[in-house]
Design a protein around this motif. Structure first.
Motif, PDB file in Angstrom:
ATOM      1  N   PRO A 179       0.816  -1.228   0.000  1.00  0.00           N
ATOM      2  CA  PRO A 179       0.000   0.000   0.000  1.00  0.00           C
ATOM      3  C   PRO A 179       0.846   1.273   0.000  1.00  0.00           C
ATOM      4  O   PRO A 179       0.496   2.246  -0.675  1.00  0.00           O
ATOM      5  CB  PRO A 179      -0.822  -0.129   1.291  1.00  0.00           C
ATOM      6  CG  PRO A 179      -0.861  -1.579   1.582  1.00  0.00           C
ATOM      7  CD  PRO A 179       0.456  -2.105   1.135  1.00  0.00           C
ATOM      8  N   ILE A 200       0.488   4.032  -3.004  1.00  0.00           N
ATOM      9  CA  ILE A 200       0.097   5.417  -2.733  1.00  0.00           C
ATOM     10  C   ILE A 200       1.213   6.380  -3.108  1.00  0.00           C
ATOM     11  O   ILE A 200       0.981   7.415  -3.742  1.00  0.00           O
ATOM     12  CB  ILE A 200      -0.280   5.567  -1.240  1.00  0.00           C
ATOM     13  CG1 ILE A 200      -1.531   4.749  -0.931  1.00  0.00           C
ATOM     14  CG2 ILE A 200      -0.501   7.032  -0.887  1.00  0.00           C
ATOM     15  CD1 ILE A 200      -1.845   4.643   0.546  1.00  0.00           C
ATOM     16  N   HIS A 229      -9.051   5.207  -6.664  1.00  0.00           N
ATOM     17  CA  HIS A 229      -8.869   3.870  -6.091  1.00  0.00           C
ATOM     18  C   HIS A 229      -9.274   2.775  -7.080  1.00  0.00           C
ATOM     19  O   HIS A 229      -8.684   1.687  -7.102  1.00  0.00           O
ATOM     20  CB  HIS A 229      -9.674   3.744  -4.787  1.00  0.00           C
ATOM     21  CG  HIS A 229     -11.167   3.753  -4.960  1.00  0.00           C
ATOM     22  ND1 HIS A 229     -11.885   4.911  -5.171  1.00  0.00           N
ATOM     23  CD2 HIS A 229     -12.070   2.736  -4.980  1.00  0.00           C
ATOM     24  CE1 HIS A 229     -13.173   4.623  -5.283  1.00  0.00           C
ATOM     25  NE2 HIS A 229     -13.313   3.300  -5.178  1.00  0.00           N
ATOM     26  N   ILE A 284      -6.401   2.394  -9.577  1.00  0.00           N
ATOM     27  CA  ILE A 284      -5.307   1.623  -8.986  1.00  0.00           C
ATOM     28  C   ILE A 284      -5.627   0.128  -9.004  1.00  0.00           C
ATOM     29  O   ILE A 284      -4.805  -0.702  -9.427  1.00  0.00           O
ATOM     30  CB  ILE A 284      -5.029   2.103  -7.546  1.00  0.00           C
ATOM     31  CG1 ILE A 284      -4.435   3.515  -7.566  1.00  0.00           C
ATOM     32  CG2 ILE A 284      -4.081   1.147  -6.838  1.00  0.00           C
ATOM     33  CD1 ILE A 284      -4.254   4.112  -6.186  1.00  0.00           C
ATOM     34  N   LEU A 285      -6.843  -0.226  -8.570  1.00  0.00           N
ATOM     35  CA  LEU A 285      -7.193  -1.640  -8.445  1.00  0.00           C
ATOM     36  C   LEU A 285      -7.362  -2.317  -9.804  1.00  0.00           C
ATOM     37  O   LEU A 285      -6.979  -3.479  -9.978  1.00  0.00           O
ATOM     38  CB  LEU A 285      -8.483  -1.787  -7.629  1.00  0.00           C
ATOM     39  CG  LEU A 285      -8.392  -1.404  -6.141  1.00  0.00           C
ATOM     40  CD1 LEU A 285      -9.752  -1.512  -5.483  1.00  0.00           C
ATOM     41  CD2 LEU A 285      -7.391  -2.302  -5.427  1.00  0.00           C
TER      42      LEU A 285
END
Length: 293
Positions: free
Chosen positions: A98, A102, A184, A187-188
């Motif tokens: 993580p 980020i 998000h 990103i995923l």
């Protein structure tokens, strides 16, 4: 056909390194799961009238300094050492991945802050940092592996950050942003799937390092606490009585060596399988070297 396009069974058949590593690790997992059923004795059962005995029909690998069956402790020790590797690598992944995602995706001031923290952790010698964390949390398997996992986290963070920086400028990521995809979800759906391959390979290598770290910390008395067996704790006991029972250093030592070798071979094989271009180049270079003049 390259390993990257083969199924798991065909891949293992194609790559002997991967086949050996997978076979050994599967055997280790099977032994860890069935240790209570296949171990001939309770690993904590003492026979003070039969201490430091050599191999015999009753005790195939002899007994330790408290008369405990060495084979039983070796089998249960594999369970502890494997669990330790999983815990340490899992902690490193949970913290490092993580942070790397980020840091690489957001960039700017947050990236600078996170990377300076990572650089600070990397500046400490690994064993000193582990001992410091254990001094705060106390000795024991879980605390020792949390300490090792904290050591692994910066490596995962830097690896993932580098992959994210390479991926986030790709056209498909820009297209997702253009069509209003939330950060998000971007990103995923787009960044993680295209950044995860090196992390998989690194995980295999760090499993080996984690096993060695657990053995070292248990050897120093900071990891698994007696009477729970682990391969590092068994080496510590064998080292204290090496003049009286020199053969006892070999079973646990060989188990550690072969398991570390298996993790490293599996990591090498996965690196080749997940990078078919580099694998093809290495194979072509090998053929040129073997070609007669």
């Amino acid at each position: 056909m390259d390993n990257a396009f083969l199924g798991p069974v065909a891949w293992l058949r194609h790559d002997r390194r991967a086949a050996f590593a997978a076979a050994w690790l599967l055997l280790l997992v099977a032994v860890a799961l069935t240790a209570p059923l296949i171990a001939p004795y309770d690993p904590a059962e003492q026979d003070l009238g039969n201490i430091l005995a050599g191999p015999s029909a009753e005790h195939w690998l002899g007994t330790d300094d408290l008369g405990r069956d060495y084979l039983s402790r070796l089998l249960f020790g594999g369970r502890v050492s494997l669990l330790a590797s999983i815990i340490a690598t899992g902690v490193g992944l949970l913290i490092g991945v993580p942070v790397g995602l980020i840091s690489g995706f957001v960039g700017g001031v947050l990236d600078n802050i996170l990377m300076r923290i990572v650089d600070t952790l990397l500046s400490f010698p690994a064993i000193v940092l582990a001992i410091s964390v254990i001094a705060i949390l106390g000795p024991g398997l879980t605390n020792a592996m949390i300490a090792v996992g904290i050591i692994f986290a910066p490596s995962f963070a830097r690896l993932v950050r580098g992959q994210v920086l390479a991926v986030k400028g790709r056209l498909y990521v820009d297209a997702a942003r253009t069509f209003g995809s939330a950060p998000h979800l971007t990103i995923l759906r787009h960044v993680v799937p295209n950044s995860i391959q090196p992390v998989i390979v690194q995980t295999a290598f760090l499993m080996a390092v984690a096993l060695l770290a657990e053995a070292a910390l248990s050897f120093l008395g900071l990891g698994v606490q007696p009477p729970t067996p682990s391969w590092g704790e068994m080496l510590q006991g064998a080292a204290r009585f090496i003049s009286r029972a020199p053969l006892q250093v070999y079973p646990a030592g060989l188990a550690i060596a072969v398991t570390v070798l298996a993790f490293n071979l599996l990591g090498d094989s996965m690196r080749d399988a997940l990078d078919p271009v580099a694998h093809s180049e290495r194979r072509l270079l090998s053929r040129r070297r073997l070609r007669p003049e």
